[in-house]
Scaffold this motif. Structure first.
Motif, mmCIF file in Angstrom:
data_model
loop_
_atom_site.group_PDB
_atom_site.id
_atom_site.type_symbol
_atom_site.label_atom_id
_atom_site.label_comp_id
_atom_site.label_asym_id
_atom_site.label_seq_id
_atom_site.Cartn_x
_atom_site.Cartn_y
_atom_site.Cartn_z
ATOM 1 N N UNK A 66 26.734 38.002 42.754
ATOM 2 C CA UNK A 66 27.363 38.263 41.465
ATOM 3 C C UNK A 66 28.622 39.114 41.591
ATOM 4 N N UNK A 67 28.758 39.844 42.684
ATOM 5 C CA UNK A 67 29.808 40.843 42.840
ATOM 6 C C UNK A 67 31.119 40.216 43.302
ATOM 7 N N UNK A 68 32.188 40.479 42.561
ATOM 8 C CA UNK A 68 33.516 40.060 43.005
ATOM 9 C C UNK A 68 34.043 41.097 43.988
ATOM 10 N N UNK A 88 38.476 43.942 42.723
ATOM 11 C CA UNK A 88 37.038 43.688 42.644
ATOM 12 C C UNK A 88 36.504 44.041 41.263
ATOM 13 N N UNK A 89 35.244 43.715 41.052
ATOM 14 C CA UNK A 89 34.608 44.099 39.791
ATOM 15 C C UNK A 89 34.601 42.969 38.784
ATOM 16 N N UNK A 90 34.409 43.305 37.525
ATOM 17 C CA UNK A 90 34.183 42.281 36.504
ATOM 18 C C UNK A 90 35.134 42.415 35.327
ATOM 19 N N UNK A 91 36.395 42.706 35.622
ATOM 20 C CA UNK A 91 37.397 42.645 34.576
ATOM 21 C C UNK A 91 37.601 41.185 34.164
ATOM 22 N N UNK A 92 37.806 40.941 32.887
ATOM 23 C CA UNK A 92 38.026 39.574 32.385
ATOM 24 C C UNK A 92 39.292 39.551 31.553
ATOM 25 N N UNK A 93 40.326 38.835 31.994
ATOM 26 C CA UNK A 93 40.386 38.181 33.298
ATOM 27 C C UNK A 93 40.583 39.198 34.408
ATOM 28 N N UNK A 94 40.340 38.825 35.669
ATOM 29 C CA UNK A 94 40.544 39.777 36.763
ATOM 30 C C UNK A 94 42.005 40.193 36.835
ATOM 31 N N UNK A 95 42.229 41.471 37.128
ATOM 32 C CA UNK A 95 43.606 41.939 37.255
ATOM 33 C C UNK A 95 44.167 41.460 38.592
#
Length: 522
Positions: A66-68, A88-95
């Protein structure tokens, strides 16, 4: 659709293949840690249906996470620099940030391809133009013109080229004094078409200023940054922002005068030179960034040179800096002292370094000793006039790197074939060119709307034709969760299920840094 990520260092996609009446499940494609996987219906506790791109596959559920992870792709764009950073992480959309873009259309084509499967794929958090050298900035022109892309912020070094005797603005007492800080200031400077002339850097910045899809255009220096804990940080990536990564701004180093006037020191051809060199000065004031993700550190070194590195070693090493230009012999001797190198290493010490100036030998051993990475990325091209990377520089990198066998990865050396084009698209491109020529032959009767449509289609097709090896052979991929790291590149002649060659890096308990895990190769 559920978005997950491939586990590291590599995972596999499978298909059921029937041969001679017998169906066997076989590996058909190797994917790298952190690659995006569209997970569909599970089959059982072990297997699931997935899509990679637009194609269906099977995949072991244990090879999904699940981890970006943090993703850096150093593109093989020939002579020049281009890096795509996805946090990394779960920013939407990813930075996503683009740190330099090379000289041609390759980075634009790669962006169109790389983020094609996301609803917000056109969202770029920041475009960072490290300095006004063509092999770093010209590739941003098609990106800024790309109506599919939205860019929240454009950053530059504060030195804006213009027409006139003073290429980088006026110099007074060995300092450049026209530091273009704000969006309003660069608009005012470039509002005069005479100052822009036909120079490509002003044209690029004017394109960004005029585009309604692009946010403010501002300088990124030690003064024009978020100030926290006595250091300068990229906005949104300071420790106080609470993100998973921090990005420190180490250069350009701004030196205000007694009245608070912001200045950047001029650099000469050599540290002891007494006159300013335009090229050394704009290169020496590249935007320098140090990224930190849970202790895994990366330095983006721009196009630094000996003159700039000597100054930076003094500034961060605690050696008093005398008047600009013409460093004294005592100052040059001081930066070689172990305590000065150790002090500078507090800011420049990293695990991976994007080497300065494409492997030029115009570097100092002291700066490399302060950086002391276990892995180097050299972004260079096929232009033999530059002779990059220089053989003596490669030896110096090995000498100053961490561990028994530092990794030296070069975009040029990792691609042995020429940058091949998509030959299968050539017929369509030729037909489109013929249609454009036929319309132009009509002279005043040419259909302007049809021409615009055909030219847009041509640009899109060219992006795919010339995407070539940018995202394939020669590109260097870093993936890390801050605990382990993988540096990988594509093999040129290998089946799809064995296409990646990679090195793993793990934290060394003695030094605290990351060192490569050396074996027989993969």
């Amino acid at each position: 659709m559920t978005l997950k990520y491939a586990r590291g260092p590599v995972s596999y996609l499978y298909r059921d293949i029937e041969k001679n009446g017998v169906t066997r499940r076989r590996k058909v494609k190797e994917v790298l840690w952190g690659d995006w996987i569209d997970v569909r219906d599970p089959i059982d506790t072990t297997w699931t249906h997935v899509r990679y791109g637009k194609k269906p596959y099977l995949m072991k559920r244990a090879e999904l996470q699940d981890e970006r992870v943090l993703e850096l792709i150093f593109l093989d764009i020939g002579q020049g620099d281009a890096c795509i950073l996805t946090e990394p992480g779960h920013h939407h959309p990813p930075r996503v940030m683009v740190i330099d873009a090379g000289i041609g259309r390759n980075t634009n084509g790669f962006l169109n391809w790389r983020f094609r499967d996301f609803d917000n794929s056109g969202q770029i958090h920041a475009a960072i133009v490290t300095h006004p050298d063509a092999d770093h900035y010209r590739g941003f022109q098609p990106i800024f013109e790309n109506r599919r892309l939205r860019i929240e912020h454009v950053y530059h070094s504060g030195l804006v080229e213009r027409v006139g005797d003073d290429l980088l603005g006026p110099e007074q007492g060995g300092y450049l004094t026209d530091i273009v800080e704000t969006d309003a200031q660069i608009r005012a400077l470039l509002a005069d078409p005479v100052r822009r002339g036909r120079k490509l850097y002003p044209k690029l910045m004017q394109t960004a200023l005029e585009a309604d899809r692009i946010g403010p255009v501002t300088a990124l220096t030690t003064a024009q940054a978020v100030q926290e804990d006595g250091r300068a940080w990229l906005p949104g990536f300071a420790p106080g922002d609470g993100g998973l990564i921090t990005i420190e701004v180490l250069g350009p180093v701004v030196e205000p005068d007694a009245a608070g006037q912001l200045r950047l020191r001029a650099f000469g051809d050599k540290p002891t030179s007494r006159s300013m060199d335009d090229g050394k000065t704009k290169n020496g004031h590249s935007v320098l960034l140090r990224l930190d993700f849970n202790g895994f550190r990366v330095l983006f070194g721009g196009d630094l040179n000996t003159s700039a590195e000597c100054f930076l070693m003094q500034h961060y090493g605690g050696v008093p800096v005398s008047t600009p230009l013409a460093a004294t012999e005592a100052e040059l001797e001081a930066i070689a002292r172990p305590e000065i190198i150790a002090a500078a290493a507090e800011r420049f010490g990293v695990d991976l370094m994007k080497t300065c100036h494409h492997g030029s030998s115009d570097v100092t051993e002291e700066f490399l000793q302060a950086a002391h990475p276990a892995a180097y990325v050299v972004s260079s091209g096929d232009e033999e006039g530059h002779v990059h990377p220089r053989p003596d520089l490669l030896g110096l990198l090995g000498k100053t790197g961490a561990g028994a066998r530092p990794l030296i990865l070069s975009t040029e050396l990792l691609r042995s074939t020429r940058e091949r084009e998509r030959d299968d698209l050539r017929p369509a491109l030729d037909r489109l060119n013929e249609r454009i020529e036929a319309e132009l032959a009509k002279g005043a009767g040419a259909d302007a709307a049809a021409l615009a449509e055909m030219r847009a289609a041509k640009r899109k097709l060219l992006d795919e034709v010339f995407r070539r090896n940018v995202g394939v052979y020669g590109a260097i991929n870093l993936r890390t969760d801050g605990r382990d790291a993988v540096i990988a590149f594509r093999k040129e002649k290998a089946p799809a299920h064995r296409r990646w060659f990679y090195y793993e890096m793990r934290r060394d308990p003695d030094s605290g840094g990351f060192l490569p895990v050396l074996g027989d190769g993969h």
